[in-house]
Design a protein around this motif. Sequence first.
Motif, PDB file in Angstrom:
ATOM      1  N   ARG A  47     -24.347  -0.215  22.152  1.00  0.00           N
ATOM      2  CA  ARG A  47     -23.266   0.747  22.394  1.00  0.00           C
ATOM      3  C   ARG A  47     -23.422   1.984  21.520  1.00  0.00           C
ATOM      4  O   ARG A  47     -23.095   3.095  21.934  1.00  0.00           O
ATOM      5  CB  ARG A  47     -21.912   0.080  22.156  1.00  0.00           C
ATOM      6  CG  ARG A  47     -21.603  -1.030  23.152  1.00  0.00           C
ATOM      7  CD  ARG A  47     -20.205  -1.580  22.978  1.00  0.00           C
ATOM      8  NE  ARG A  47     -19.987  -2.735  23.837  1.00  0.00           N
ATOM      9  CZ  ARG A  47     -19.791  -3.979  23.410  1.00  0.00           C
ATOM     10  NH1 ARG A  47     -19.776  -4.228  22.093  1.00  0.00           N
ATOM     11  NH2 ARG A  47     -19.609  -4.959  24.258  1.00  0.00           N
ATOM     12  N   ILE A  48     -23.928   1.815  20.322  1.00  0.00           N
ATOM     13  CA  ILE A  48     -24.162   2.964  19.444  1.00  0.00           C
ATOM     14  C   ILE A  48     -25.305   3.817  19.976  1.00  0.00           C
ATOM     15  O   ILE A  48     -25.210   5.052  20.050  1.00  0.00           O
ATOM     16  CB  ILE A  48     -24.459   2.486  18.007  1.00  0.00           C
ATOM     17  CG1 ILE A  48     -23.189   1.897  17.385  1.00  0.00           C
ATOM     18  CG2 ILE A  48     -24.987   3.641  17.148  1.00  0.00           C
ATOM     19  CD1 ILE A  48     -23.423   1.214  16.051  1.00  0.00           C
ATOM     20  N   LEU A  49     -26.395   3.178  20.397  1.00  0.00           N
ATOM     21  CA  LEU A  49     -27.563   3.919  20.869  1.00  0.00           C
ATOM     22  C   LEU A  49     -27.306   4.613  22.206  1.00  0.00           C
ATOM     23  O   LEU A  49     -27.924   5.638  22.502  1.00  0.00           O
ATOM     24  CB  LEU A  49     -28.760   2.976  20.997  1.00  0.00           C
ATOM     25  CG  LEU A  49     -29.280   2.381  19.691  1.00  0.00           C
ATOM     26  CD1 LEU A  49     -30.413   1.397  19.955  1.00  0.00           C
ATOM     27  CD2 LEU A  49     -29.752   3.486  18.734  1.00  0.00           C
ATOM     28  N   THR A  50     -26.397   4.063  23.000  1.00  0.00           N
ATOM     29  CA  THR A  50     -26.062   4.702  24.279  1.00  0.00           C
ATOM     30  C   THR A  50     -24.850   5.624  24.149  1.00  0.00           C
ATOM     31  O   THR A  50     -24.287   6.056  25.150  1.00  0.00           O
ATOM     32  CB  THR A  50     -25.805   3.647  25.365  1.00  0.00           C
ATOM     33  OG1 THR A  50     -24.805   2.716  24.927  1.00  0.00           O
ATOM     34  CG2 THR A  50     -27.088   2.893  25.691  1.00  0.00           C
ATOM     35  N   THR A  51     -24.438   5.916  22.936  1.00  0.00           N
ATOM     36  CA  THR A  51     -23.376   6.870  22.576  1.00  0.00           C
ATOM     37  C   THR A  51     -21.988   6.441  23.037  1.00  0.00           C
ATOM     38  O   THR A  51     -21.083   7.272  23.152  1.00  0.00           O
ATOM     39  CB  THR A  51     -23.675   8.290  23.108  1.00  0.00           C
ATOM     40  OG1 THR A  51     -23.430   8.345  24.513  1.00  0.00           O
ATOM     41  CG2 THR A  51     -25.108   8.710  22.811  1.00  0.00           C
ATOM     42  N   LEU A  52     -21.777   5.162  23.256  1.00  0.00           N
ATOM     43  CA  LEU A  52     -20.457   4.674  23.642  1.00  0.00           C
ATOM     44  C   LEU A  52     -19.616   4.318  22.430  1.00  0.00           C
ATOM     45  O   LEU A  52     -18.414   4.060  22.550  1.00  0.00           O
ATOM     46  CB  LEU A  52     -20.594   3.445  24.552  1.00  0.00           C
ATOM     47  CG  LEU A  52     -21.347   3.657  25.859  1.00  0.00           C
ATOM     48  CD1 LEU A  52     -21.438   2.347  26.631  1.00  0.00           C
ATOM     49  CD2 LEU A  52     -20.669   4.725  26.711  1.00  0.00           C
ATOM     50  N   MET A  53     -20.235   4.327  21.266  1.00  0.00           N
ATOM     51  CA  MET A  53     -19.559   3.955  20.027  1.00  0.00           C
ATOM     52  C   MET A  53     -20.234   4.685  18.867  1.00  0.00           C
ATOM     53  O   MET A  53     -21.437   4.944  18.920  1.00  0.00           O
ATOM     54  CB  MET A  53     -19.655   2.432  19.837  1.00  0.00           C
ATOM     55  CG  MET A  53     -19.064   1.895  18.566  1.00  0.00           C
ATOM     56  SD  MET A  53     -19.420   0.112  18.408  1.00  0.00           S
ATOM     57  CE  MET A  53     -18.465  -0.533  19.782  1.00  0.00           C
ATOM     58  N   SER A  54     -19.455   5.008  17.863  1.00  0.00           N
ATOM     59  CA  SER A  54     -20.011   5.688  16.687  1.00  0.00           C
ATOM     60  C   SER A  54     -20.333   4.681  15.592  1.00  0.00           C
ATOM     61  O   SER A  54     -19.591   3.716  15.380  1.00  0.00           O
ATOM     62  CB  SER A  54     -19.017   6.717  16.148  1.00  0.00           C
ATOM     63  OG  SER A  54     -18.756   7.718  17.109  1.00  0.00           O
ATOM     64  N   ALA A  55     -21.417   4.913  14.900  1.00  0.00           N
ATOM     65  CA  ALA A  55     -21.776   4.076  13.755  1.00  0.00           C
ATOM     66  C   ALA A  55     -20.952   4.489  12.546  1.00  0.00           C
ATOM     67  O   ALA A  55     -20.477   5.633  12.453  1.00  0.00           O
ATOM     68  CB  ALA A  55     -23.263   4.222  13.455  1.00  0.00           C
ATOM     69  N   ASP A  56     -20.790   3.573  11.622  1.00  0.00           N
ATOM     70  CA  ASP A  56     -20.088   3.896  10.373  1.00  0.00           C
ATOM     71  C   ASP A  56     -21.029   4.508   9.348  1.00  0.00           C
ATOM     72  O   ASP A  56     -20.603   5.213   8.441  1.00  0.00           O
ATOM     73  CB  ASP A  56     -19.460   2.628   9.790  1.00  0.00           C
ATOM     74  CG  ASP A  56     -18.329   2.098  10.658  1.00  0.00           C
ATOM     75  OD1 ASP A  56     -17.702   2.904  11.369  1.00  0.00           O
ATOM     76  OD2 ASP A  56     -18.090   0.874  10.635  1.00  0.00           O
ATOM     77  N   GLY A  57     -22.314   4.229   9.503  1.00  0.00           N
ATOM     78  CA  GLY A  57     -23.291   4.777   8.574  1.00  0.00           C
ATOM     79  C   GLY A  57     -24.673   4.734   9.171  1.00  0.00           C
ATOM     80  O   GLY A  57     -24.940   4.054  10.152  1.00  0.00           O
ATOM     81  N   GLY A  58     -25.578   5.496   8.567  1.00  0.00           N
ATOM     82  CA  GLY A  58     -26.942   5.551   9.058  1.00  0.00           C
ATOM     83  C   GLY A  58     -27.126   6.594  10.145  1.00  0.00           C
ATOM     84  O   GLY A  58     -26.183   7.312  10.517  1.00  0.00           O
ATOM     85  N   ARG A  59     -28.356   6.682  10.656  1.00  0.00           N
ATOM     86  CA  ARG A  59     -28.683   7.660  11.692  1.00  0.00           C
ATOM     87  C   ARG A  59     -29.511   6.992  12.785  1.00  0.00           C
ATOM     88  O   ARG A  59     -30.200   5.996  12.546  1.00  0.00           O
ATOM     89  CB  ARG A  59     -29.498   8.823  11.106  1.00  0.00           C
ATOM     90  CG  ARG A  59     -28.758   9.674  10.102  1.00  0.00           C
ATOM     91  CD  ARG A  59     -29.693  10.707   9.469  1.00  0.00           C
ATOM     92  NE  ARG A  59     -30.314  11.550  10.494  1.00  0.00           N
ATOM     93  CZ  ARG A  59     -29.755  12.649  10.999  1.00  0.00           C
ATOM     94  NH1 ARG A  59     -28.558  13.022  10.578  1.00  0.00           N
ATOM     95  NH2 ARG A  59     -30.377  13.378  11.909  1.00  0.00           N
ATOM     96  N   ALA A  60     -29.424   7.561  13.980  1.00  0.00           N
ATOM     97  CA  ALA A  60     -30.241   7.057  15.088  1.00  0.00           C
ATOM     98  C   ALA A  60     -30.510   8.193  16.059  1.00  0.00           C
ATOM     99  O   ALA A  60     -29.695   9.112  16.207  1.00  0.00           O
ATOM    100  CB  ALA A  60     -29.536   5.908  15.809  1.00  0.00           C
ATOM    101  N   SER A  61     -31.674   8.145  16.688  1.00  0.00           N
ATOM    102  CA  SER A  61     -32.011   9.137  17.709  1.00  0.00           C
ATOM    103  C   SER A  61     -32.584   8.423  18.923  1.00  0.00           C
ATOM    104  O   SER A  61     -33.239   7.385  18.800  1.00  0.00           O
ATOM    105  CB  SER A  61     -33.024  10.154  17.176  1.00  0.00           C
ATOM    106  OG  SER A  61     -34.259   9.529  16.883  1.00  0.00           O
ATOM    107  N   VAL A  62     -32.312   8.970  20.080  1.00  0.00           N
ATOM    108  CA  VAL A  62     -32.801   8.447  21.352  1.00  0.00           C
ATOM    109  C   VAL A  62     -33.469   9.577  22.103  1.00  0.00           C
ATOM    110  O   VAL A  62     -32.845  10.625  22.327  1.00  0.00           O
ATOM    111  CB  VAL A  62     -31.647   7.854  22.192  1.00  0.00           C
ATOM    112  CG1 VAL A  62     -32.149   7.430  23.569  1.00  0.00           C
ATOM    113  CG2 VAL A  62     -31.013   6.669  21.470  1.00  0.00           C
ATOM    114  N   ASP A  63     -34.728   9.391  22.436  1.00  0.00           N
ATOM    115  CA  ASP A  63     -35.510  10.430  23.107  1.00  0.00           C
ATOM    116  C   ASP A  63     -35.529  11.719  22.290  1.00  0.00           C
ATOM    117  O   ASP A  63     -35.496  12.827  22.831  1.00  0.00           O
ATOM    118  CB  ASP A  63     -34.952  10.694  24.508  1.00  0.00           C
ATOM    119  CG  ASP A  63     -36.045  11.123  25.482  1.00  0.00           C
ATOM    120  OD1 ASP A  63     -37.236  10.970  25.157  1.00  0.00           O
ATOM    121  OD2 ASP A  63     -35.703  11.640  26.569  1.00  0.00           O
ATOM    122  N   GLY A  64     -35.536  11.570  20.968  1.00  0.00           N
ATOM    123  CA  GLY A  64     -35.584  12.717  20.071  1.00  0.00           C
ATOM    124  C   GLY A  64     -34.251  13.389  19.834  1.00  0.00           C
ATOM    125  O   GLY A  64     -34.189  14.406  19.139  1.00  0.00           O
TER     126      GLY A  64
END
Length: 307
Positions: A47-64
């Motif tokens: 859900r975080i990686l598909t932007t349906l939910m926000s993470a509380d910490g850290g970073r992530a990128s999908v397709d740059g």
Amino acid sequence: MAAIEIDGITKRYGSVEALRGVSASVERGEIFGLIGPDGAGKSTLFRILTTLMSADGGRASVDGLDVAQEYRKIRSRVGYMPERFSLYLDLTVEENLKLFATLFHTTVEENYALVQGIYGQIAPFKNRRAAALSGGMKQKLALSCALIHKPSILFLDEPTTGVDPVSREELWEILGHLKRQGITTLVSTPYMNEARLCDRIALMQEGRFLEVASPSAIVARHGRTVWAVRGDRMSRLLVDLRAHPAVETCFAFGDRHHVTPCPGATTRHLREEMEAQGHREVEIQEIAPGIEDCFIRIAGRPDVKDE
């Protein structure tokens, strides 16, 4: 550039830490599996990686693209098939596919070649409402809808849970076909025997990645001698095996118990000891360790599904 970058992602629900600083990267064109029991945090990460939910910490990128800052662009580039069937039950098969194509500003005709092999199997039922489909047919429809806008990255959250074995095998054949077309797939499953079908996997437990590598590398690193043991009273046999000083670990796997013996132990001695305790028809066979054996060794937990 990797297709997906995950760097120290954390997520908390009240007092429960669903994700505890997970980090990994998924290369373009590979099938990457999140392998772990229910409650490990797989769906939360999806859900975080598909932007349906926000993470509380850290970073992530999908397709740059950064999942927090560029979520609109990400949504147009990914396909997402959630764990539960989420299409419109009162619409027909054909209506669902056309709706999803329209939502992504495309048409079924424009990208039909991508889903033809999947959708072609349910096309004879195109006028049937989605609510009336079998589990396997629902799976194929959901996958067709996730692909109809030609995503570069596909997210499949436990797509084989509750699906018959034939449909499960068909799905993995489809994923292999998509891989050959250059589509990156992130798939989660609680079934350890599906791990070998991925290029790389992350073994996941209680919000953490225990190991990230290819299935063969994990087996090579953590594999130990494993004995498969059967007898006439399997429940009692499990108790007695765990209590035996020659047994390091023992867990139930289907119709057998998997034993990791202590150094110097022999199958003959263990069989004689079990027979002396009243067990009959005791069979002990050395087998090659699998991902499930490695998971239990790393995590120390038997609550994984094996088929």
